[in-house]
Design an enzyme around this catalytic site. Structure first.
Site, PDB file in Angstrom:
ATOM      1  N   CYS A  43       0.829  -1.207   0.000  1.00 40.51           N
ATOM      2  CA  CYS A  43       0.000   0.000   0.000  1.00 40.51           C
ATOM      3  C   CYS A  43       0.869   1.265   0.000  1.00 40.51           C
ATOM      4  CB  CYS A  43      -0.995  -0.019   1.153  1.00 40.51           C
ATOM      5  SG  CYS A  43      -2.336   1.189   0.948  1.00 40.51           S
TER       6      CYS A  43
ATOM      7  N   HIS B 166      -3.706  -4.783  -0.480  1.00 43.47           N
ATOM      8  CA  HIS B 166      -3.312  -5.376   0.795  1.00 43.47           C
ATOM      9  C   HIS B 166      -3.388  -6.899   0.707  1.00 43.47           C
ATOM     10  CE1 HIS B 166      -3.225  -1.766   3.437  1.00 43.47           C
ATOM     11  NE2 HIS B 166      -4.085  -1.291   2.554  1.00 43.47           N
TER      12      HIS B 166
ATOM     13  N   GLU C  23      -2.658  -8.994   2.956  1.00 47.19           N
ATOM     14  CA  GLU C  23      -3.141  -9.489   4.249  1.00 47.19           C
ATOM     15  C   GLU C  23      -4.645  -9.364   4.401  1.00 47.19           C
ATOM     16  OE1 GLU C  23      -2.612  -5.102   5.012  1.00 47.19           O
ATOM     17  OE2 GLU C  23      -1.656  -6.645   3.763  1.00 47.19           O
TER      18      GLU C  23
END
Length: 202
Positions: free
Chosen positions: A79, A183, A185
């Protein structure tokens, strides 16, 4: 077990990245100590917030970070961390980035589309790289950003469309510095596979 250091410079979604990397069977250290980078097998540069703040906060890490990248070990920017890898950003006035990858960070143009670009979108893989091994083209990943990276085709691993086509993932010439605007994650099984591939690279 690979030792991965997540740089804690005051801006970033650290815990969710840590959990994703631990899921990939790595030992994860969230560190405010630049010396921890030297002994790492892999380094992650996360980030949520303003570019200028990030570049100010990262200054104590700069020397060791440049030496680390020069050694050929893998660095993953996520990001805002992805944007920091670039030459410069126009956010808050033109500001230099880390310069690992040529290109600029620019704001989405005014249009009917809402900014920030938030939510799931598909990525088009434009060249092969170990970090995307086993990832199907047009896979959906999770984005939250108001600025995007503009770079050339040689340094673009994957692109995305949101009013304009932008670099959703970038790479340096040597292949050891990778950025993802999205992202991993927060991107479900696809994101976990990307983080697992990063650990394998280490």
């Amino acid at each position: 077990m690979k030792q991965i250091t997540i740089i804690d410079y005051g801006l970033g979604n650290l815990r969710s990245v840590q959990k994703g990397l631990e899921h990939a069977k790595s030992s994860v250290n969230i560190s405010i100590d630049p010396s921890d980078i030297e002994n790492s097998d892999g380094v992650v540069l996360p980030g949520v917030g303003a570019f200028s703040d990030a570049m100010s906060n990262i200054e104590p890490f700069l020397d060791v970070l440049y030496d680390y990248v020069e050694s050929g070990k893998p660095l993953l920017g996520i990001c805002l961390g992805h944007q920091m890898l670039m030459t410069n950003s126009e956010e808050g006035g033109m500001r230099d980035g880390l310069g690992f990858i040529p290109g600029s960070v620019v704001r989405f143009p005014h249009s009917k589309l809402k900014v920030p670009h938030m939510g799931w979108n598909s990525i088009n893989m434009t060249q092969q790289h170990p970090i995307y091994e086993g990832i199907e083209n047009d896979s959906y990943v999770y984005f939250v950003h108001s600025y995007y990276v503009s770079t050339d085709d040689d340094h673009t691993l994957a692109s995305c469309e949101y009013g304009v086509q932008f670099a959703a993932s970038v790479v340096n010439e040597e292949g050891n510095v990778i950025g993802t605007q999205f992202h991993p994650e927060k991107s479900g099984e696809v994101g976990l596979r990307i983080l697992s591939n990063f650990v394998k690279m280490c």
